[in-house]
Enzyme design. Structure first.
Site, PDB file in Angstrom:
ATOM      1  N   LYS A 190       0.847  -1.198   0.000  1.00  0.00           N
ATOM      2  CA  LYS A 190       0.000   0.000   0.000  1.00  0.00           C
ATOM      3  C   LYS A 190       0.879   1.243   0.000  1.00  0.00           C
ATOM      4  O   LYS A 190       1.633   1.484   0.946  1.00  0.00           O
ATOM      5  CB  LYS A 190      -0.902   0.045   1.228  1.00  0.00           C
ATOM      6  CG  LYS A 190      -1.923   1.185   1.109  1.00  0.00           C
ATOM      7  CD  LYS A 190      -2.644   1.478   2.403  1.00  0.00           C
ATOM      8  CE  LYS A 190      -1.881   2.418   3.288  1.00  0.00           C
ATOM      9  NZ  LYS A 190      -1.708   3.775   2.739  1.00  0.00           N
ATOM     10  N   GLU A 264      10.610   0.538  10.069  1.00  0.00           N
ATOM     11  CA  GLU A 264      11.578   1.609   9.837  1.00  0.00           C
ATOM     12  C   GLU A 264      10.842   2.908  10.154  1.00  0.00           C
ATOM     13  O   GLU A 264       9.954   3.317   9.411  1.00  0.00           O
ATOM     14  CB  GLU A 264      12.053   1.539   8.381  1.00  0.00           C
ATOM     15  CG  GLU A 264      13.383   2.215   8.186  1.00  0.00           C
ATOM     16  CD  GLU A 264      13.229   3.676   7.847  1.00  0.00           C
ATOM     17  OE1 GLU A 264      13.210   4.497   8.788  1.00  0.00           O
ATOM     18  OE2 GLU A 264      13.112   3.986   6.656  1.00  0.00           O
ATOM     19  N   CYS A 298      13.265  10.482   6.978  1.00  0.00           N
ATOM     20  CA  CYS A 298      13.320   9.867   8.302  1.00  0.00           C
ATOM     21  C   CYS A 298      14.691  10.039   8.939  1.00  0.00           C
ATOM     22  O   CYS A 298      14.804  10.198  10.136  1.00  0.00           O
ATOM     23  CB  CYS A 298      12.921   8.407   8.238  1.00  0.00           C
ATOM     24  SG  CYS A 298      13.815   7.491   6.995  1.00  0.00           S
ATOM     25  N   GLU A 393      10.413  14.697  16.164  1.00  0.00           N
ATOM     26  CA  GLU A 393      10.658  14.772  14.726  1.00  0.00           C
ATOM     27  C   GLU A 393       9.743  15.860  14.146  1.00  0.00           C
ATOM     28  O   GLU A 393       8.528  15.809  14.326  1.00  0.00           O
ATOM     29  CB  GLU A 393      10.299  13.399  14.138  1.00  0.00           C
ATOM     30  CG  GLU A 393      10.598  13.243  12.685  1.00  0.00           C
ATOM     31  CD  GLU A 393      10.341  11.809  12.201  1.00  0.00           C
ATOM     32  OE1 GLU A 393       9.315  11.225  12.581  1.00  0.00           O
ATOM     33  OE2 GLU A 393      11.165  11.299  11.431  1.00  0.00           O
TER      34      GLU A 393
HETATM   35  P1  NAI Z   1       2.044   7.568   8.852  1.00  0.00           P
HETATM   36  O1  NAI Z   1       2.970   6.763   9.642  1.00  0.00           O
HETATM   37  O2  NAI Z   1       0.660   7.754   9.355  1.00  0.00           O
HETATM   38  O3  NAI Z   1       1.913   6.998   7.367  1.00  0.00           O
HETATM   39  C1  NAI Z   1       2.778   6.060   6.781  1.00  0.00           C
HETATM   40  C2  NAI Z   1       1.962   4.988   6.078  1.00  0.00           C
HETATM   41  O4  NAI Z   1       1.249   4.226   7.045  1.00  0.00           O
HETATM   42  C3  NAI Z   1       0.915   5.500   5.103  1.00  0.00           C
HETATM   43  O5  NAI Z   1       0.875   4.632   4.009  1.00  0.00           O
HETATM   44  C4  NAI Z   1      -0.371   5.418   5.899  1.00  0.00           C
HETATM   45  O6  NAI Z   1      -1.510   5.283   5.096  1.00  0.00           O
HETATM   46  C5  NAI Z   1      -0.134   4.153   6.692  1.00  0.00           C
HETATM   47  N1  NAI Z   1      -0.903   4.026   7.925  1.00  0.00           N
HETATM   48  C6  NAI Z   1      -1.419   5.010   8.713  1.00  0.00           C
HETATM   49  N2  NAI Z   1      -2.036   4.466   9.768  1.00  0.00           N
HETATM   50  C7  NAI Z   1      -1.920   3.126   9.669  1.00  0.00           C
HETATM   51  C8  NAI Z   1      -2.334   2.031  10.463  1.00  0.00           C
HETATM   52  N3  NAI Z   1      -3.012   2.214  11.592  1.00  0.00           N
HETATM   53  N4  NAI Z   1      -2.020   0.789  10.068  1.00  0.00           N
HETATM   54  C9  NAI Z   1      -1.326   0.586   8.948  1.00  0.00           C
HETATM   55  N5  NAI Z   1      -0.904   1.579   8.150  1.00  0.00           N
HETATM   56  C10 NAI Z   1      -1.196   2.845   8.501  1.00  0.00           C
HETATM   57  O7  NAI Z   1       2.685   8.973   8.598  1.00  0.00           O
HETATM   58  P2  NAI Z   1       1.896  10.316   8.256  1.00  0.00           P
HETATM   59  O8  NAI Z   1       0.670  10.484   9.087  1.00  0.00           O
HETATM   60  O9  NAI Z   1       1.709  10.357   6.829  1.00  0.00           O
HETATM   61  O10 NAI Z   1       2.931  11.378   8.768  1.00  0.00           O
HETATM   62  C11 NAI Z   1       2.927  11.805  10.118  1.00  0.00           C
HETATM   63  C12 NAI Z   1       4.313  11.966  10.634  1.00  0.00           C
HETATM   64  O11 NAI Z   1       4.971  10.717  10.596  1.00  0.00           O
HETATM   65  C13 NAI Z   1       5.200  12.848   9.826  1.00  0.00           C
HETATM   66  O12 NAI Z   1       5.032  14.179  10.131  1.00  0.00           O
HETATM   67  C14 NAI Z   1       6.536  12.343  10.206  1.00  0.00           C
HETATM   68  O13 NAI Z   1       6.925  12.909  11.428  1.00  0.00           O
HETATM   69  C15 NAI Z   1       6.316  10.882  10.372  1.00  0.00           C
HETATM   70  N6  NAI Z   1       6.717  10.105   9.191  1.00  0.00           N
HETATM   71  C16 NAI Z   1       7.900   9.489   9.214  1.00  0.00           C
HETATM   72  C17 NAI Z   1       8.326   8.778   8.130  1.00  0.00           C
HETATM   73  C18 NAI Z   1       9.627   8.091   8.130  1.00  0.00           C
HETATM   74  O14 NAI Z   1      10.100   7.689   7.082  1.00  0.00           O
HETATM   75  N7  NAI Z   1      10.232   7.905   9.258  1.00  0.00           N
HETATM   76  C19 NAI Z   1       7.547   8.704   6.910  1.00  0.00           C
HETATM   77  C20 NAI Z   1       6.271   9.349   7.006  1.00  0.00           C
HETATM   78  C21 NAI Z   1       5.910  10.029   8.100  1.00  0.00           C
END
Ligand code: NAI
Length: 783
Positions: A190, A264, A298, A393
Site C-alpha cells: 500500500k 523503519e 526519516c 521529529e
Molecule cells: P504515517 O505513519 O501515518 O503513514 C505512513 C503509512 O502508514 C501510510 O501509508 C499510511 O496510510 C499508513 N498508515 C497510517 N495508519 C496506519 C495504520 N493504523 N495501520 C497501517 N498503516 C497505517 O505517517 P503520516 O501520518 O503520513 O505522517 C505523520 C508523521 O509521521 C510525519 O510528520 C513524520 O513525522 C512521520 N513520518 C515518518 C516517516 C519516516 O520515514 N520515518 C515517513 C512518514 C511520516
C-alpha cells in the site's frame, strides 16, 4: 556592466521540466485509478483526490481500499506464492532485472510523476529517487540469482504486507518489493494516500515485464487500508516505513499473530560538526541533510551539534547559505527546496514551530510562491536539550542547533533521544571520527557525508526508530526463514508432589543470580521441585518484577562486556565449557533427576552444552561484519554490534542445553542477558551459578531469575532498559509478550516452535543475527 556586477546580479532563469507526458499518462490510465490485483487493474471504487502540493490542483482520483479489496489482493498473492517461490533463482533474477530495465526506460515519466504528486524538486526525483530505485532492482536481481548459493537452508516467508510513506514513494516501494521478490515472496503493497501514482505506474511496468499475476499487488488507500493489510491473517510478514506512532500501533496489532515484522520509523538524527571540520563541506552537507526533500526524510540530519569554538562562524555561514536556497516550483530544475507533501504536513510543522517559546528562530529570507505548500528553510538555535523541538521529529525544513565542548559531550547530546536512526560526523581527524562513530546510538553513521543510500548497504534503526534492516544481504534475510522443520513448543508440566513425599532434608533453595551474586527472591517464595519418582530435588525461587528489575539493572551496569575484545569473550566461553566439563557427571545426574530421561540422554545433553559453548567461543571473534561495495566514493562498513540487554526465556525440553543455547550466542556477541530458565526444570540452570562464578564471567553479564516465564517475560517485555526479548518457553502467550514490547519497540524473537536443540539448526547464524545489530558506517575511501 562590469564582470563583477554580472556575477553579483546573476540569477538562475526558470528551467521547467515538461509535465505533459505525465499528465497524459494520468489522463489515459485514469484519471480515476483502481487497485492492481492479480495482474490487472480493478475498477475504481470509492475514491479520493490526490493533489499536486505545489499548486493544490487535483491530479487524479485514487481508490480507497476496502477490507474486501485487501482480501482479494492477499488471496491473489497467496495463489501466486507457491509457484513463484519454486521458480529457480535465475528465473526470479530475470524478472527483477526486467523491472530494473523498465524503470530505467521510463525514468523520466517516473521522475515527473513523483514530483507532481509529492512536491519534491525534479532534480531530486530525477537524480536520486529514480536512479536509486533502479539500482535497488539491479542489485536485488543479483541477490535473487545468488540466494540459494549464498543462503542455503532458507526459504521465503510467504505473502508480505508492505505499507510505505509518502516521502520517497517510488524508492520506498523499491526498498520493499525488490528484496521480497528476490527472496521468493509475493507482496501486497500500500502506497501512502498522498502519493499513490508512481506505485500505480510501477504496477503497469510489472505487466510490461510479464511478472506472473499475483506476485505484486498494489492496494491504495489510507491508514484503514494499511490496517487491513497489517492485521490480515494471510500476510506472513509486515514491513512498514512511517511514523513511530503507527509503527508502535502495528507492533501491538500484530502481537501474537506469528507474523515477522520490520519497522523503519522516525528519527531525530544528530549532525555533529567538530571544530576541525572542512566547514564549507559541512555546510553543503547540511543542505543535503535537512533541506533534501524539504526535510521530510526519516534520517534527516535535523539536530545540528556544533563545537562551541566555531559555532558563531558556522551559524553565519549557514545563514548565508540558507539565504541562497531557492524555494519554489518543484518542476523547475533550478529549485533546491520544493513543496511539502500536503497542507496537513504544512499545518503540523507550523503548529510545532509556533508552539516553541525557546531560543532564536531564524527563517531564511527567501521568496516563497504565493500559493502551495511551501515552508521557508528555518534554523532554531539556543534550545535546551529537553525542548520538544530538540526531541520530536518535525519532518520539515526546520533545523534545530546547539553547541558542545568536547567529543564526549557531543556523543552524550547526540544520544539524548529516544530515536536511533542515523548520525553524521564531520571532522578532518580520522581518529576522532572513528572513535565517535561506534559510540553513537544509530543504525547508520555517515562520516564527512550525509544521506548516502545504496542497495548494498543495510539501512535501519535502533531504539524507537524501529528494527530490521533494508538493503544488502541483511535486508534480504529479513524476507527469509530457516527451512528446517521445527516442533511446536508445548508447555511442560512439572512433576507433581507425590502422595507420600520424602521427609524434607536440608533446605536447598536455589537463589536468583543477579550481578554475579546469589540473591534471595524478592517475594520470599519458592516452590519444591520433584523428580519423576517423587524425590524432592530442591526448591526454586519464584521471581517477581522486582527480581527482574534488579537483574536488568545489573545487566545494564555490566556494559563493559560490550567493549571486551571478542578474543576475551571467546576465552570466557571456552572457560565456561571447560568448567562445565569438569562437572559433567553432576550436571548429567541433575538433568536425569529433573526430567526423568535416560542417563545416556542426560550425558548427551551435557556434552552438547559444552560443544555449544565451544561453538560460540569460536564464533565470538568470527561473526564479522562486511564492507558493502557502494557506488559512491567510499565504503559502507556493516558492523555487527551487540543489541544490548537481552531477556531470554529458555525452553523446557532440554533444560541445560536450551539455556546454554540462548545464553552463549548472546554473550558471545557482547550482550548481557537476563535468563529465565525452564519453569518445569529450573535447577539445571541454577546449578550453572558456580560454573559462571569460576569462569571469569563478569558480574551482571549473565543474570538468572527463576519463576513463571509468562509473568517474568511480560516484565522483561515491558522494561524500557531491555533491548530485545527472546522466547523459546512453551505455553507462553506470545500476544501478551509482543504487545508489551511496544513500549520501547524492542526487538522480539518470540518463537512458537523450536529446532531440535541437539541439532545444527539450534546454533549459528540465526542466533548470532538475533544477538547483533548492524550499524552501517559510511567512510570516505579511494578516489
Ligand atoms: P504515517 O505513519 O501515518 O503513514 C505512513 C503509512 O502508514 C501510510 O501509508 C499510511 O496510510 C499508513 N498508515 C497510517 N495508519 C496506519 C495504520 N493504523 N495501520 C497501517 N498503516 C497505517 O505517517 P503520516 O501520518 O503520513 O505522517 C505523520 C508523521 O509521521 C510525519 O510528520 C513524520 O513525522 C512521520 N513520518 C515518518 C516517516 C519516516 O520515514 N520515518 C515517513 C512518514 C511520516
Amino acid at each position: 556592466m562590469t564582470t563583477r556586477e554580472i556575477f553579483d546580479t546573476m540569477d538562475y532563469g526558470p528551467a521547467p521540466e515538461g509535465a505533459t507526458e505525465a499528465l497524459d499518462w494520468i489522463a489515459t490510465r485514469g484519471p480515476a485509478f483502481g487497485h492492481f490485483i492479480d495482474g490487472g487493474f480493478t475498477r475504481p471504487g470509492e475514491t479520493f483526490a490526490t493533489r499536486n502540493p505545489a499548486t493544490g490542483r487535483e491530479l487524479a482520483q485514487i481508490t480507497q481500499g476496502t477490507a474486501a479489496d485487501v482480501d482479494a489482493a492477499v488471496a491473489a498473492a497467496s495463489r501466486a506464492f507457491p509457484k513463484w517461490a519454486k521458480l529457480s533463482c535465475h528465473a526470479r533474477a530475470k524478472y527483477l532485472y526486467a523491472l530494473a530495465r523498465l524503470l530505467q526506460k521510463h525514468a523520466r515519466l517516473f521522475a515527473v510523476l513523483e514530483t507532481l504528486d509529492n512536491g519534491k524538486p525534479i532534480r531530486e526525483a530525477r537524480d536520486i529517487d529514480v536512479p536509486l530505485a533502479q539500482r535497488h532492482f539491479y542489485h536485488h536481481a543479483g541477490l535473487a540469482q545468488l540466494r540459494d548459493a549464498e543462503m542455503p537452508g532458507m526459504e521465503p516467508v510467504g505473502v508480505c504486507g508492505q505499507v510505505i510513506p509518502w516521502n520517497f514513494p517510488l524508492l520506498m516501494l523499491a526498498w520493499k518489493i525488490a528484496p521480497a521478490l528476490a527472496a521468493g515472496n509475493t507482496v501486497v503493497l500500500k502506497p501512502a494516500e498522498y502519493t499513490s501514482l508512481t506505485a500505480l505506474l510501477f504496477a503497469q511496468i510489472c505487466q510490461e515485464a510479464g511478472l506472473p499475476k499475483g506476485v505484486v499487488n498494489i492496494v491504495t488507500g489510507d491508514g484503514r487500508t494499511g490496517e487491513a493489510i497489517v492485521t490480515h491473517p494471510g500476510t506472513a510478514k509486515i514491513a512498514f516505513t512511517g511514523s513511530t506512532a503507527v509503527g508502535r500501533r502495528i507492533r501491538e496489532q500484530t502481537a501474537g499473530m506469528g507474523k515477522s515484522l520490520t519497522l523503519e520509523l522516525g528519527g531525530k538524527s544528530p549532525y555533529i560538526v567538530f571544530d576541525d571540520a572542512d566547514l564549507d563541506s559541512a555546510i553543503e552537507g547540511l543542505v543535503d541533510a535537512i533541506w533534501f526533500n524539504q526535510g521530510q526524510v526519516c534520517c534527516a540530519g535535523s539536530r545540528l551539534l556544533v563545537q562551541e569554538g566555531i559555532a558563531e562562524d558556522f551559524y553565519a555561514r549557514l545563514k548565508a547559505r540558507m539565504a541562497k536556497l531557492r524555494v519554489g516550483d518543484p518542476l523547475d530544475k533550478c529549485i533546491d527546496v520544493g513543496a511539502l507533501v500536503d497542507p496537513v504536513q504544512h499545518q503540523a510543522i507550523t503548529r510545532m514551530v509556533d508552539a516553541n517559546t525557546e531560543g532564536e528562530t531564524w527563517r531564511a529570507p527567501v521568496a516563497l510562491p504565493e500559493t502551495g505548500c511551501f515552508y521557508p528553510p528555518t534554523l532554531i538555535t539556543g534550545l535546551s536539550p529537553a525542548a520538544p523541538l530538540m526531541q520530536e521529529e518535525i519532518f520539515g525544513p526546520v533545523l534545530v542547533a546547539t553547541t558542545f565542548r568536547t567529543p564526549a559531550e557531543a556523543v552524550e547530546l547526540a544520544n539524548n533521544t529516544r530515536y536511533g536512526l542515523a548520525a553524521t560526523v564531520w571532522t578532518e581527524n580520522l581518529n576522532l571520527a572513528l572513535d565517535v562513530a561506534p559510540k553513537l546510538a544509530a543504525g547508520v553513521v555517515w562520516v564527512n557525508a550525509t544521506n548516502l543510500f545504496d542497495a548494498a548497504a543495510p539501512f535501519g534503526g535502533v531504539r524507537e526508530s524501529g528494527f530490521g534492516r533494508e538493503g544488502g544481504w541483511e535486508g534480504l534475510s529479513a524476507y527469509l526463514k530457516p527451512s528446517a522443520k521445527r516442533a511446536a513448543l508445548k508447555p511442560v508440566v512439572p512433576f507433581p508432589e507425590p502422595a507420600t513425599p520424602d521427609a524434607p532434608g536440608l533446605d536447598r533453595t536455589a537463589k536468583m543470580y543477579v550481578g554475579g551474586k546469589q540473591a534471595r527472591p524478592d517475594g520470599g517464595y519458592s516452590r519444591p521441585v520433584w523428580s519423576k519418582r517423587g524425590k524432592l530435588l530442591g526448591h526454586a525461587g519464584i521471581g517477581n518484577r522486582k527480581d527482574i528489575r534488579n537483574a536488568v539493572e545489573a545487566a545494564r551496569g555490566a556494559s563493559g562486556w560490550a567493549k571486551a575484545t571478542a578474543h576475551n569473550r571467546a576465552q570466557v566461553l571456552y572457560y565456561i565449557g571447560e568448567n562445565l566439563s569438569a562437572r559433567a557427571g553432576e550436571f548429567a545426574a541433575r538433568i536425569r533427576d529433573l526430567t526423568g530421561c535416560t542417563a545416556a540422554r542426560a550425558e548427551a545433553e551435557v556434552e552438547a552444552s559444552i560443544d555449544r559453548l565451544f561453538t560460540y567461543g569460536a564464533w565470538a571473534d568470527k561473526m564479522d561484519g562486511r564492507v558493502a561495495n557502494v557506488p559512491i566514493r567510499g565504503v559502507a562498513l556493516a558492523m555487527r554490534e551487540p543489541v544490548g540487554v537481552i531477556g531470554a526465556l529458555a525452553p523446557d525440553d532440554a533444560p541445560l542445553l536450551g539455556a546454554v543455547s540462548l545464553m552463549a550466542p548472546a554473550i558471545a556477541m557482547g550482550n548481557r542477558v537476563v535468563l529465565v530458565p525452564s519453569a518445569a526444570y529450573p535447577l539445571a540452570a541454577t546449578d550453572l551459578y558456580q560454573v559462571l562464578d569460576t569462569s571469569d564471567v563478569p558480574g551482571g553479564v549473565v543474570n538468572i531469575v527463576t519463576g513463571d516465564p509468562q509473568e517474568l517475560g511480560a516484565t522483561l517485555a515491558a522494561h524500557l532498559d531491555v533491548e530485545a526479548l527472546w522466547s523459546f518457553a512453551g505455553g507462553v502467550d506470545a500476544a501478551k509478550l509482543e504487545a508489551a514490547s511496544a513500549g520501547n519497540l524492542k526487538r522480539t524473537w518470540v518463537n512458537r516452535s523450536a529446532p531440535d536443540w541437539f541439532g545444527a539448526d539450534a546454533e549459528g547464524r540465526p542466533f548470532l543475527e538475533q544477538a547483533t545489530e548492524v550499524k552501517t558506517i559510511w567512510v570516505p575511501y579511494g578516489e
